[in-house]
Write a protein that holds these residues in place. Structure first.
Motif, PDB file in Angstrom:
ATOM      1  N   ILE A   1       0.839  -1.196   0.000  1.00 29.36           N
ATOM      2  CA  ILE A   1       0.000   0.000   0.000  1.00 29.36           C
ATOM      3  C   ILE A   1       0.879   1.253   0.000  1.00 29.36           C
ATOM      4  O   ILE A   1       0.580   2.209  -0.707  1.00 29.36           O
ATOM      5  CB  ILE A   1      -0.959  -0.009   1.214  1.00 29.36           C
ATOM      6  CG1 ILE A   1      -1.952  -1.145   1.049  1.00 29.36           C
ATOM      7  CG2 ILE A   1      -1.658   1.317   1.346  1.00 29.36           C
ATOM      8  CD1 ILE A   1      -2.938  -1.281   2.180  1.00 29.36           C
ATOM      9  N   ILE A   2       1.950   1.245   0.764  1.00 27.87           N
ATOM     10  CA  ILE A   2       2.835   2.407   0.816  1.00 27.87           C
ATOM     11  C   ILE A   2       3.486   2.641  -0.545  1.00 27.87           C
ATOM     12  O   ILE A   2       3.599   3.782  -0.994  1.00 27.87           O
ATOM     13  CB  ILE A   2       3.907   2.225   1.919  1.00 27.87           C
ATOM     14  CG1 ILE A   2       3.234   2.232   3.291  1.00 27.87           C
ATOM     15  CG2 ILE A   2       4.951   3.322   1.838  1.00 27.87           C
ATOM     16  CD1 ILE A   2       4.153   1.947   4.443  1.00 27.87           C
ATOM     17  N   ALA A   3       3.883   1.566  -1.206  1.00 27.18           N
ATOM     18  CA  ALA A   3       4.498   1.703  -2.536  1.00 27.18           C
ATOM     19  C   ALA A   3       3.524   2.313  -3.530  1.00 27.18           C
ATOM     20  O   ALA A   3       3.911   3.134  -4.367  1.00 27.18           O
ATOM     21  CB  ALA A   3       4.974   0.343  -3.021  1.00 27.18           C
ATOM     22  N   ILE A   4       2.262   1.947  -3.445  1.00 32.83           N
ATOM     23  CA  ILE A   4       1.236   2.504  -4.345  1.00 32.83           C
ATOM     24  C   ILE A   4       1.058   3.993  -4.073  1.00 32.83           C
ATOM     25  O   ILE A   4       0.968   4.802  -5.007  1.00 32.83           O
ATOM     26  CB  ILE A   4      -0.095   1.736  -4.200  1.00 32.83           C
ATOM     27  CG1 ILE A   4       0.081   0.305  -4.717  1.00 32.83           C
ATOM     28  CG2 ILE A   4      -1.208   2.446  -4.946  1.00 32.83           C
ATOM     29  CD1 ILE A   4      -1.118  -0.589  -4.434  1.00 32.83           C
ATOM     30  N   LEU A   5       1.027   4.392  -2.815  1.00 28.16           N
ATOM     31  CA  LEU A   5       0.883   5.804  -2.460  1.00 28.16           C
ATOM     32  C   LEU A   5       2.087   6.622  -2.950  1.00 28.16           C
ATOM     33  O   LEU A   5       1.929   7.732  -3.457  1.00 28.16           O
ATOM     34  CB  LEU A   5       0.706   5.962  -0.949  1.00 28.16           C
ATOM     35  CG  LEU A   5      -0.612   5.444  -0.378  1.00 28.16           C
ATOM     36  CD1 LEU A   5      -0.606   5.541   1.140  1.00 28.16           C
ATOM     37  CD2 LEU A   5      -1.775   6.233  -0.945  1.00 28.16           C
ATOM     38  N   ILE A   6       3.276   6.064  -2.778  1.00 28.82           N
ATOM     39  CA  ILE A   6       4.475   6.755  -3.254  1.00 28.82           C
ATOM     40  C   ILE A   6       4.431   6.891  -4.781  1.00 28.82           C
ATOM     41  O   ILE A   6       4.707   7.957  -5.325  1.00 28.82           O
ATOM     42  CB  ILE A   6       5.753   6.012  -2.802  1.00 28.82           C
ATOM     43  CG1 ILE A   6       5.909   6.136  -1.288  1.00 28.82           C
ATOM     44  CG2 ILE A   6       6.988   6.562  -3.521  1.00 28.82           C
ATOM     45  CD1 ILE A   6       7.024   5.295  -0.715  1.00 28.82           C
ATOM     46  N   PHE A   7       4.068   5.830  -5.465  1.00 30.06           N
ATOM     47  CA  PHE A   7       3.980   5.862  -6.929  1.00 30.06           C
ATOM     48  C   PHE A   7       2.974   6.899  -7.392  1.00 30.06           C
ATOM     49  O   PHE A   7       3.252   7.679  -8.312  1.00 30.06           O
ATOM     50  CB  PHE A   7       3.605   4.468  -7.457  1.00 30.06           C
ATOM     51  CG  PHE A   7       3.450   4.435  -8.943  1.00 30.06           C
ATOM     52  CD1 PHE A   7       4.554   4.472  -9.776  1.00 30.06           C
ATOM     53  CD2 PHE A   7       2.183   4.384  -9.533  1.00 30.06           C
ATOM     54  CE1 PHE A   7       4.415   4.452 -11.156  1.00 30.06           C
ATOM     55  CE2 PHE A   7       2.036   4.369 -10.901  1.00 30.06           C
ATOM     56  CZ  PHE A   7       3.156   4.399 -11.718  1.00 30.06           C
TER      57      PHE A   7
ATOM     58  N   SER B   1       2.004   9.558  -5.826  1.00 30.71           N
ATOM     59  CA  SER B   1       2.461  10.922  -5.522  1.00 30.71           C
ATOM     60  C   SER B   1       3.583  11.367  -6.463  1.00 30.71           C
ATOM     61  O   SER B   1       3.835  12.556  -6.616  1.00 30.71           O
ATOM     62  CB  SER B   1       2.924  11.017  -4.066  1.00 30.71           C
ATOM     63  OG  SER B   1       4.089  10.249  -3.870  1.00 30.71           O
ATOM     64  N   VAL B   2       4.266  10.431  -7.108  1.00 30.32           N
ATOM     65  CA  VAL B   2       5.365  10.750  -8.011  1.00 30.32           C
ATOM     66  C   VAL B   2       4.861  11.094  -9.417  1.00 30.32           C
ATOM     67  O   VAL B   2       5.516  11.829 -10.156  1.00 30.32           O
ATOM     68  CB  VAL B   2       6.374   9.572  -8.049  1.00 30.32           C
ATOM     69  CG1 VAL B   2       7.381   9.740  -9.159  1.00 30.32           C
ATOM     70  CG2 VAL B   2       7.068   9.439  -6.717  1.00 30.32           C
ATOM     71  N   ILE B   3       3.691  10.620  -9.791  1.00 29.12           N
ATOM     72  CA  ILE B   3       3.167  10.834 -11.146  1.00 29.12           C
ATOM     73  C   ILE B   3       3.099  12.322 -11.518  1.00 29.12           C
ATOM     74  O   ILE B   3       3.597  12.707 -12.580  1.00 29.12           O
ATOM     75  CB  ILE B   3       1.807  10.124 -11.332  1.00 29.12           C
ATOM     76  CG1 ILE B   3       2.033   8.612 -11.350  1.00 29.12           C
ATOM     77  CG2 ILE B   3       1.124  10.580 -12.615  1.00 29.12           C
ATOM     78  CD1 ILE B   3       0.757   7.795 -11.402  1.00 29.12           C
ATOM     79  N   PRO B   4       2.529  13.210 -10.678  1.00 28.81           N
ATOM     80  CA  PRO B   4       2.516  14.636 -11.068  1.00 28.81           C
ATOM     81  C   PRO B   4       3.925  15.227 -11.224  1.00 28.81           C
ATOM     82  O   PRO B   4       4.163  16.041 -12.119  1.00 28.81           O
ATOM     83  CB  PRO B   4       1.775  15.329  -9.922  1.00 28.81           C
ATOM     84  CG  PRO B   4       1.002  14.256  -9.259  1.00 28.81           C
ATOM     85  CD  PRO B   4       1.771  12.988  -9.447  1.00 28.81           C
ATOM     86  N   LEU B   5       4.850  14.803 -10.388  1.00 32.45           N
ATOM     87  CA  LEU B   5       6.222  15.279 -10.493  1.00 32.45           C
ATOM     88  C   LEU B   5       6.846  14.839 -11.813  1.00 32.45           C
ATOM     89  O   LEU B   5       7.524  15.621 -12.488  1.00 32.45           O
ATOM     90  CB  LEU B   5       7.050  14.767  -9.316  1.00 32.45           C
ATOM     91  CG  LEU B   5       8.515  15.175  -9.282  1.00 32.45           C
ATOM     92  CD1 LEU B   5       8.649  16.686  -9.189  1.00 32.45           C
ATOM     93  CD2 LEU B   5       9.223  14.506  -8.125  1.00 32.45           C
ATOM     94  N   LEU B   6       6.611  13.615 -12.205  1.00 26.78           N
ATOM     95  CA  LEU B   6       7.115  13.109 -13.481  1.00 26.78           C
ATOM     96  C   LEU B   6       6.501  13.868 -14.657  1.00 26.78           C
ATOM     97  O   LEU B   6       7.192  14.200 -15.623  1.00 26.78           O
ATOM     98  CB  LEU B   6       6.845  11.618 -13.623  1.00 26.78           C
ATOM     99  CG  LEU B   6       7.730  10.695 -12.792  1.00 26.78           C
ATOM    100  CD1 LEU B   6       7.254   9.255 -12.907  1.00 26.78           C
ATOM    101  CD2 LEU B   6       9.171  10.817 -13.217  1.00 26.78           C
ATOM    102  N   GLN B   7       5.213  14.156 -14.581  1.00 24.72           N
ATOM    103  CA  GLN B   7       4.550  14.889 -15.660  1.00 24.72           C
ATOM    104  C   GLN B   7       5.150  16.282 -15.816  1.00 24.72           C
ATOM    105  O   GLN B   7       5.426  16.728 -16.930  1.00 24.72           O
ATOM    106  CB  GLN B   7       3.050  14.984 -15.399  1.00 24.72           C
ATOM    107  CG  GLN B   7       2.320  13.679 -15.587  1.00 24.72           C
ATOM    108  CD  GLN B   7       0.856  13.768 -15.195  1.00 24.72           C
ATOM    109  OE1 GLN B   7       0.475  14.560 -14.330  1.00 24.72           O
ATOM    110  NE2 GLN B   7       0.035  12.951 -15.829  1.00 24.72           N
ATOM    111  N   ASP B   8       5.367  16.989 -14.698  1.00 26.38           N
ATOM    112  CA  ASP B   8       5.974  18.319 -14.760  1.00 26.38           C
ATOM    113  C   ASP B   8       7.388  18.254 -15.324  1.00 26.38           C
ATOM    114  O   ASP B   8       7.782  19.086 -16.142  1.00 26.38           O
ATOM    115  CB  ASP B   8       6.014  18.965 -13.374  1.00 26.38           C
ATOM    116  CG  ASP B   8       4.656  19.447 -12.905  1.00 26.38           C
ATOM    117  OD1 ASP B   8       3.737  19.551 -13.752  1.00 26.38           O
ATOM    118  OD2 ASP B   8       4.516  19.716 -11.702  1.00 26.38           O
ATOM    119  N   SER B   9       8.145  17.264 -14.906  1.00 28.25           N
ATOM    120  CA  SER B   9       9.518  17.119 -15.388  1.00 28.25           C
ATOM    121  C   SER B   9       9.563  16.842 -16.885  1.00 28.25           C
ATOM    122  O   SER B   9      10.392  17.400 -17.608  1.00 28.25           O
ATOM    123  CB  SER B   9      10.227  15.988 -14.648  1.00 28.25           C
ATOM    124  OG  SER B   9      10.307  16.281 -13.281  1.00 28.25           O
TER     125      SER B   9
END
Length: 137
Positions: free
Chosen positions: A1-7, A9-17
Motif C-alpha cells: 500500500i505504501i508503494a502505491i501511495l508513493i507511486f 504521488s510521483v506521477i505529477p512530479l514526473l509529468q511536470d519534469s
C-alpha cells in the motif's frame, strides 16, 4: 500500500519534469505570446518581429525570445524596454530581445553574401504586423 501511495504521488512530479524536458508550452500561453507579438509589432518604428521562440525553462518559468527589426529612426533601448515590458505583462518571466536596424543590415550586405541573405531566403518565422500572422515557410 505504501508503494502505491508513493507511486501515485510521483506521477505529477514526473509529468511536470517531462513537460520541462520537452520544452513544451502550456496551453493558452501560446495565444498570449501571439498577442504580445502583435503588440510589439505596433511599437513606433518597428518594421517587423521575427524569429519568435517560446519555451518552458522550469515548471513556473516561461522564456520568450524575439528579434525586432526597426527602421533608422528607432531608439534601440526604448524598443528593448517596451518589448520586454510587453512580454512580462503577458506572463513571460525571462525575455531575450535582439534589435536590428536597417542600416546594420545594409552595411552587412554591402560586404557581399552573408548569413542575412540565407536567412531571408528561407524566411523562417517572420511575424509582421502587415501579415498579422506567424508564417513559417
Amino acid at each position: 500500500i505504501i508503494a502505491i501511495l508513493i507511486f501515485l504521488s510521483v506521477i505529477p512530479l514526473l509529468q511536470d519534469s517531462i513537460v520541462v524536458l520537452l520544452q513544451r508550452v502550456p496551453a493558452g500561453k501560446e495565444a498570449q505570446f501571439y498577442s504580445a507579438l502583435d503588440q510589439i509589432s505596433k511599437i513606433e518604428n518597428v518594421v517587423n518581429v521575427y524569429d519568435p521562440h517560446l519555451w518552458m525553462y522550469s515548471s513556473n518559468t516561461l522564456v520568450a525570445s524575439v528579434r525586432v527589426y526597426v527602421n533608422v529612426r528607432a531608439n534601440e533601448q526604448r524598443v528593448v524596454t517596451l518589448t520586454t515590458d510587453i512580454l512580462k505583462e503577458h506572463g513571460f518571466s525571462e525575455c531575450s530581445v535582439q534589435v536590428e536596424k536597417e542600416l546594420f543590415r545594409k552595411a552587412i550586405r554591402s560586404y557581399g553574401p552573408s548569413l542575412l541573405d540565407t536567412a531571408d531566403q528561407f524566411n523562417l518565422g517572420v511575424y509582421s504586423r502587415n501579415e498579422n500572422i506567424l508564417s513559417i515557410n
